[in-house]
Each structure stands twice: as structure tokens, then as C-alpha cells.
Motif scaffolding. Structure first.
Motif, PDB file in Angstrom:
ATOM      1  N   THR A   1      -3.213  16.070  -0.988  1.00 52.95           N
ATOM      2  CA  THR A   1      -2.428  15.121  -1.786  1.00 52.95           C
ATOM      3  C   THR A   1      -1.452  14.366  -0.898  1.00 52.95           C
ATOM      4  O   THR A   1      -1.280  13.154  -1.036  1.00 52.95           O
ATOM      5  N   VAL A   2      -0.814  15.062   0.022  1.00 54.19           N
ATOM      6  CA  VAL A   2       0.133  14.426   0.944  1.00 54.19           C
ATOM      7  C   VAL A   2      -0.597  13.405   1.819  1.00 54.19           C
ATOM      8  O   VAL A   2      -0.104  12.289   2.031  1.00 54.19           O
ATOM      9  N   ILE A   3      -1.755  13.748   2.282  1.00 51.72           N
ATOM     10  CA  ILE A   3      -2.534  12.829   3.119  1.00 51.72           C
ATOM     11  C   ILE A   3      -2.929  11.591   2.318  1.00 51.72           C
ATOM     12  O   ILE A   3      -2.807  10.461   2.784  1.00 51.72           O
ATOM     13  N   VAL A   4      -3.408  11.790   1.093  1.00 52.79           N
ATOM     14  CA  VAL A   4      -3.804  10.665   0.240  1.00 52.79           C
ATOM     15  C   VAL A   4      -2.597   9.758  -0.021  1.00 52.79           C
ATOM     16  O   VAL A   4      -2.691   8.526   0.078  1.00 52.79           O
ATOM     17  N   LEU A   5      -1.450  10.345  -0.352  1.00 52.03           N
ATOM     18  CA  LEU A   5      -0.230   9.556  -0.595  1.00 52.03           C
ATOM     19  C   LEU A   5       0.189   8.788   0.666  1.00 52.03           C
ATOM     20  O   LEU A   5       0.603   7.629   0.581  1.00 52.03           O
ATOM     21  N   ALA A   6       0.090   9.437   1.813  1.00 52.54           N
ATOM     22  CA  ALA A   6       0.448   8.771   3.076  1.00 52.54           C
ATOM     23  C   ALA A   6      -0.482   7.593   3.346  1.00 52.54           C
ATOM     24  O   ALA A   6      -0.038   6.510   3.744  1.00 52.54           O
ATOM     25  N   VAL A   7      -1.777   7.788   3.110  1.00 51.56           N
ATOM     26  CA  VAL A   7      -2.750   6.719   3.320  1.00 51.56           C
ATOM     27  C   VAL A   7      -2.485   5.562   2.356  1.00 51.56           C
ATOM     28  O   VAL A   7      -2.502   4.392   2.746  1.00 51.56           O
ATOM     29  N   VAL A   8      -2.204   5.884   1.108  1.00 56.33           N
ATOM     30  CA  VAL A   8      -1.907   4.850   0.107  1.00 56.33           C
ATOM     31  C   VAL A   8      -0.644   4.089   0.510  1.00 56.33           C
ATOM     32  O   VAL A   8      -0.596   2.853   0.443  1.00 56.33           O
ATOM     33  N   LEU A   9       0.378   4.815   0.933  1.00 53.87           N
ATOM     34  CA  LEU A   9       1.627   4.188   1.352  1.00 53.87           C
ATOM     35  C   LEU A   9       1.411   3.270   2.555  1.00 53.87           C
ATOM     36  O   LEU A   9       1.905   2.130   2.581  1.00 53.87           O
ATOM     37  N   VAL A  10       0.660   3.729   3.525  1.00 51.85           N
ATOM     38  CA  VAL A  10       0.348   2.909   4.702  1.00 51.85           C
ATOM     39  C   VAL A  10      -0.447   1.670   4.283  1.00 51.85           C
ATOM     40  O   VAL A  10      -0.191   0.551   4.765  1.00 51.85           O
ATOM     41  N   ALA A  11      -1.388   1.839   3.367  1.00 55.80           N
ATOM     42  CA  ALA A  11      -2.182   0.704   2.891  1.00 55.80           C
ATOM     43  C   ALA A  11      -1.297  -0.314   2.167  1.00 55.80           C
ATOM     44  O   ALA A  11      -1.444  -1.527   2.361  1.00 55.80           O
ATOM     45  N   ILE A  12      -0.371   0.159   1.355  1.00 56.99           N
ATOM     46  CA  ILE A  12       0.548  -0.750   0.647  1.00 56.99           C
ATOM     47  C   ILE A  12       1.431  -1.491   1.636  1.00 56.99           C
ATOM     48  O   ILE A  12       1.595  -2.716   1.540  1.00 56.99           O
ATOM     49  N   ILE A  13       1.990  -0.776   2.587  1.00 61.15           N
ATOM     50  CA  ILE A  13       2.834  -1.407   3.607  1.00 61.15           C
ATOM     51  C   ILE A  13       2.025  -2.432   4.401  1.00 61.15           C
ATOM     52  O   ILE A  13       2.487  -3.546   4.652  1.00 61.15           O
ATOM     53  N   GLY A  14       0.811  -2.075   4.766  1.00 59.84           N
ATOM     54  CA  GLY A  14      -0.058  -2.993   5.498  1.00 59.84           C
ATOM     55  C   GLY A  14      -0.391  -4.237   4.678  1.00 59.84           C
ATOM     56  O   GLY A  14      -0.380  -5.360   5.194  1.00 59.84           O
ATOM     57  N   ALA A  15      -0.663  -4.064   3.396  1.00 63.08           N
ATOM     58  CA  ALA A  15      -0.979  -5.197   2.523  1.00 63.08           C
ATOM     59  C   ALA A  15       0.224  -6.121   2.374  1.00 63.08           C
ATOM     60  O   ALA A  15       0.087  -7.349   2.445  1.00 63.08           O
TER      61      ALA A  15
END
Length: 185
Positions: free
Chosen positions: A5-19
Motif C-alpha cells: 500500500t505504501v509503495i502504491v501510494l508513493a507511486v501515485v504521489l510521484v505520478a501526480i507530482i510528475g503530471a
């Protein structure tokens, strides 16, 4: 919270920041492409890219609501003739020619649909949306005209003002004006 869950949240957060970063970057590129030198001027004026970009967006939205139109061939010919007469007047009456050039540019702006006001900066901002590469001509010419009204402009300053007004005038007219007489030193 498990590791997955932490990894998924981190990936989502990185994707949002990147977008967000990508969208902001594209916005900056689009505005810089549209406004050219006016983009840099706005950043210098506001001291902050985000604030400057918001101002440029505001200008674009405001001008989008104006009924800007092209000139008819008859209007273009009439303005071109008035310009030639004013330009030839420069030799004998440079101060009056600059005053008339200023009035003529404002007349063309008004005829095209710009809501010309007594406030110079508002007019320049409106012009910057469609004519970012020549709005500086308007700024320089109006500055000289203002100094001339105060008695602080010499003939060379007035000549430069006419050159700047001509560049903007030609752009607003949408056609090159045939110069019967160049403004000389």
C-alpha cells in the motif's frame, strides 16, 4: 498499512507530482511561445513566474471577449494614406507628427475592436496578446511621446518614436505601408 500500500501510494504521489510538473511546464512553454518577449517582461515585472503567467492568462481571456476584427480594404487604404501624410509631415513638424502617429495607432486599434483607454499600460497589455513582438514598439513610442509632451524629447527621440509607431501601425494594419518618404535624422 502494509508495504504494498505504501509503495502504491508513493507511486501515485510521484505520478501526480510528475503530471502537475508536466502541465505547468507545458503552460509555461505555451505562454512563452505566444507572448515571446512580453513573457520575459512580465516575469521581470512581477518577479515570479507563476504570478506573471497568471497575468498573461488573464490578459488572453480578457482580450478573447473583445470583438477584434480585421480591417476592410477601404479602412486599410484610408489608414495607410493617413500614415503617409503624417510621416511626410515629420520633416517640418516632428512633434506634431508624433502626436498624430499616436492618435492614428489608437484609431486603428479602436477600429479593429480594441477598447482603447487613456491608460497606456492597459492598451499595451491588450496588444500584447495578439502582437507580443511589436508591443514593445508601442511602449517605447508612447514613452517618447510622453517625454515630448513634457519638453524632454529631441528630434532624434521623435524620429525613433515614429519608427516604433510605424512598426506597430504596419502590424495592426495587416499590410506593409508603402513609404513615400522615410523618417530621416
Amino acid at each position: 498499512m502494509n508495504t504494498a500500500t505504501v509503495i502504491v501510494l508513493a507511486v501515485v504521489l510521484v505520478a501526480i507530482i510528475g503530471a502537475v510538473w508536466y502541465i505547468e511546464r507545458r503552460r509555461s512553454q505555451r505562454l512563452q511561445g505566444q507572448f515571446g518577449p512580453e513573457y520575459i517582461r512580465a516575469i521581470n515585472e512581477f518577479g515570479n513566474r507563476r504570478t506573471a503567467e497568471s497575468e498573461l492568462e488573464r490578459r488572453r481571456k480578457r482580450v478573447h471577449h473583445y470583438p477584434i476584427r480585421e480591417l476592410s480594404a477601404e479602412e486599410r487604404d484610408g489608414f495607410a494614406e493617413a500614415w503617409r501624410a503624417d510621416q511626410s509631415r515629420f520633416v517640418d513638424e516632428p512633434a506634431e507628427a508624433v502626436r498624430e502617429a499616436h492618435d492614428l495607432v489608437n484609431q486603428v486599434m479602436k477600429t479593429r475592436g480594441y477598447p482603447v483607454s487613456a491608460e497606456f499600460e492597459h492598451n499595451a497589455e491588450d496588444l500584447s496578446v495578439e502582437y507580443p513582438r511589436v508591443v514593445e514598439h508601442y511602449r517605447v513610442a508612447c514613452n517618447v511621446a510622453e517625454r515630448q509632451e513634457e519638453g524632454r524629447a529631441d528630434t532624434e527621440d521623435l524620429r525613433k518614436a515614429m519608427v516604433h509607431y510605424r512598426a506597430l501601425f504596419e502590424e495592426l494594419l495587416g499590410a506593409r505601408v508603402t513609404h513615400t518618404e522615410e523618417v530621416r535624422r
